[in-house]
Design a protein around this motif. Sequence first.
Motif, mmCIF file in Angstrom:
data_model
loop_
_atom_site.group_PDB
_atom_site.id
_atom_site.type_symbol
_atom_site.label_atom_id
_atom_site.label_comp_id
_atom_site.label_asym_id
_atom_site.label_seq_id
_atom_site.Cartn_x
_atom_site.Cartn_y
_atom_site.Cartn_z
ATOM 1 N N ASP A 128 0.657 -1.388 0.378
ATOM 2 C CA ASP A 128 -0.240 -0.150 0.208
ATOM 3 C C ASP A 128 0.535 0.901 -0.022
ATOM 4 O OD1 ASP A 128 -2.273 -1.418 -0.304
ATOM 5 O OD2 ASP A 128 -2.769 -2.035 1.807
ATOM 6 N N PHE A 129 2.203 1.630 0.573
ATOM 7 C CA PHE A 129 3.095 2.298 0.527
ATOM 8 C C PHE A 129 2.987 2.709 -0.680
ATOM 9 C CE2 PHE A 129 7.883 3.833 1.119
ATOM 10 C CZ PHE A 129 7.487 4.672 1.339
ATOM 11 N N ARG A 130 2.859 3.686 -1.384
ATOM 12 C CA ARG A 130 2.508 4.839 -2.565
ATOM 13 C C ARG A 130 2.310 6.018 -2.420
ATOM 14 N NH1 ARG A 130 -0.498 1.595 -5.954
ATOM 15 N NH2 ARG A 130 0.057 -0.095 -5.219
ATOM 16 N N ILE A 131 2.715 6.960 -3.487
ATOM 17 C CA ILE A 131 2.572 8.432 -3.683
ATOM 18 C C ILE A 131 1.781 8.065 -4.647
ATOM 19 C CG2 ILE A 131 3.274 10.466 -4.148
ATOM 20 C CD1 ILE A 131 6.106 9.760 -2.315
ATOM 21 N N MET A 132 0.531 9.787 -5.420
ATOM 22 C CA MET A 132 -0.705 8.582 -6.687
ATOM 23 C C MET A 132 -0.057 10.529 -6.854
ATOM 24 S SD MET A 132 -3.113 6.097 -4.974
ATOM 25 C CE MET A 132 -3.011 6.954 -3.771
ATOM 26 N N ARG A 133 -0.212 10.571 -7.804
ATOM 27 C CA ARG A 133 -1.221 12.349 -7.846
ATOM 28 C C ARG A 133 -2.591 12.422 -8.085
ATOM 29 N NH1 ARG A 133 1.772 14.346 -13.264
ATOM 30 N NH2 ARG A 133 3.795 14.069 -13.505
ATOM 31 N N ARG A 134 -2.711 13.697 -7.800
ATOM 32 C CA ARG A 134 -4.165 13.869 -7.871
ATOM 33 C C ARG A 134 -4.932 13.146 -8.784
ATOM 34 N NH1 ARG A 134 -6.396 15.348 -3.829
ATOM 35 N NH2 ARG A 134 -7.795 14.689 -3.912
ATOM 36 N N LYS A 135 -5.080 13.341 -10.195
ATOM 37 C CA LYS A 135 -6.208 12.699 -11.024
ATOM 38 C C LYS A 135 -6.190 10.985 -10.506
ATOM 39 C CE LYS A 135 -2.397 10.880 -14.716
ATOM 40 N NZ LYS A 135 -2.552 11.554 -15.943
ATOM 41 N N VAL A 136 -4.760 10.075 -9.663
ATOM 42 C CA VAL A 136 -5.415 8.926 -9.831
ATOM 43 C C VAL A 136 -6.245 8.888 -8.614
ATOM 44 C CG1 VAL A 136 -4.266 6.749 -9.304
ATOM 45 C CG2 VAL A 136 -2.805 8.629 -10.266
ATOM 46 N N VAL A 137 -5.646 9.626 -7.897
ATOM 47 C CA VAL A 137 -6.232 10.323 -6.384
ATOM 48 C C VAL A 137 -8.129 9.682 -6.610
ATOM 49 C CG1 VAL A 137 -6.776 10.893 -4.339
ATOM 50 C CG2 VAL A 137 -4.755 10.815 -4.731
ATOM 51 N N GLU A 138 -8.840 10.717 -7.219
ATOM 52 C CA GLU A 138 -9.246 11.100 -7.902
ATOM 53 C C GLU A 138 -10.688 9.895 -8.941
ATOM 54 O OE1 GLU A 138 -11.495 14.060 -7.124
ATOM 55 O OE2 GLU A 138 -10.002 15.119 -6.869
ATOM 56 N N ALA A 139 -10.151 9.033 -9.595
ATOM 57 C CA ALA A 139 -10.249 7.954 -9.875
ATOM 58 C C ALA A 139 -10.658 7.240 -9.113
ATOM 59 C CB ALA A 139 -9.080 7.409 -10.819
ATOM 60 N N ILE A 140 -9.503 6.178 -7.935
ATOM 61 C CA ILE A 140 -9.515 6.547 -6.925
ATOM 62 C C ILE A 140 -11.332 6.566 -5.707
ATOM 63 C CG2 ILE A 140 -8.829 5.238 -4.461
ATOM 64 C CD1 ILE A 140 -6.146 4.679 -5.993
#
Length: 313
Positions: free
Chosen positions: A159-171
């Motif tokens: 689960d250790f990760r860094i995501m761009r904003r758009k990935v978080v929006e998708a999730i």
Amino acid sequence: MKSVTLIIPCYNEAEVLSLLLKELSRVTLPLSSQYRFTFLFVDDGSTDATLDIIKSFVERVKGIQYVSFSRNFGKEAAMLAGMKYADSDFVGIIDADLQHSPDLIPEMLEAVDHEGYDVAAACRTDRAGESKLKSMLSSQFYKVINRISEIKINDNAQDFRIMRRKVVEAILSMPETIRFSKGIFSWVGFRVKWFPHENRERAAGETKWSIKKLAKYAIDGILGYTSSPLRIPLYLGIIFCVLSCVLALYGFIRFCMPSADFPMYALLLAAILFMGGLILCCIGLIGEYMARVYTESKHRPPFIVSETNIDNK
Ligand code: UDP
Ligand code: MG
């Protein structure tokens, strides 16, 4: 200046939090001219001093946020809450127990900010520090889920990760309530850079995942990402029907032979098998429809756009 939020799900982590904050500050300080860091602690209904410690951080240190649950909802819920509350350009998730090395954070940020990746995620290279039974069960689980479901889950992904904003929006656009992050992370897609990462011992405290919690997690994963189990009665029904026909044929052939002795038992068995098969087929058919209702009722977005040059969506 770009902003980064690191989500830290915490469940009874009082023993390790101070050390964690020290480590996170050490790693992020050299980057503070480029990024504005926020540490978002999600207290998942801890019963120890976790929340008090987090509140003491808020008073002492800048850039600390927290969300506290009314009870223990599980790590999945904690990560989801973190993502809902974070409003930064980059969002990261890291365990509280320092099993995820904060030293990877600068490289991960580099990958999502400058190398064109959307996600920088850690994958473990070994399973040291984990019980034999747990690693055996978990590798079997991923074998099964990868075989029967449409998405492929990297069984070493963490689960250790860094995501761009758009990935978080998708999730966040996936509204299902029973969440299985490993599945969700791979379902949304995007360009992922993997960071091999050695498993480390917990800095303090003990694992919060009981066998019961893990079993529930595994079942959520399998049922959430495939409806194949609903098809079992259909397949069984077909097998039984075919078997019954073979038996009936056998009885008929015996009947036609010169020394005609009609094997009653074969006919009886054939009839029973046929009825059983028919019933199973019907249940299977209902299952097929249910599977569709189930898939639909999750209201998942039919697609996710990664980039576009069209303004009006
Ligand atoms: N965690 C949580 N809620 C839970 C269980 C765990 O927020 O119900 C957090 C925990 O505090 C830790 C992370 O999830 O930060 C990983 O948990 P743990 O280290 O116990 O799992 P393991 O590393 O043994 O798989
Ligand atoms: Mg851990």
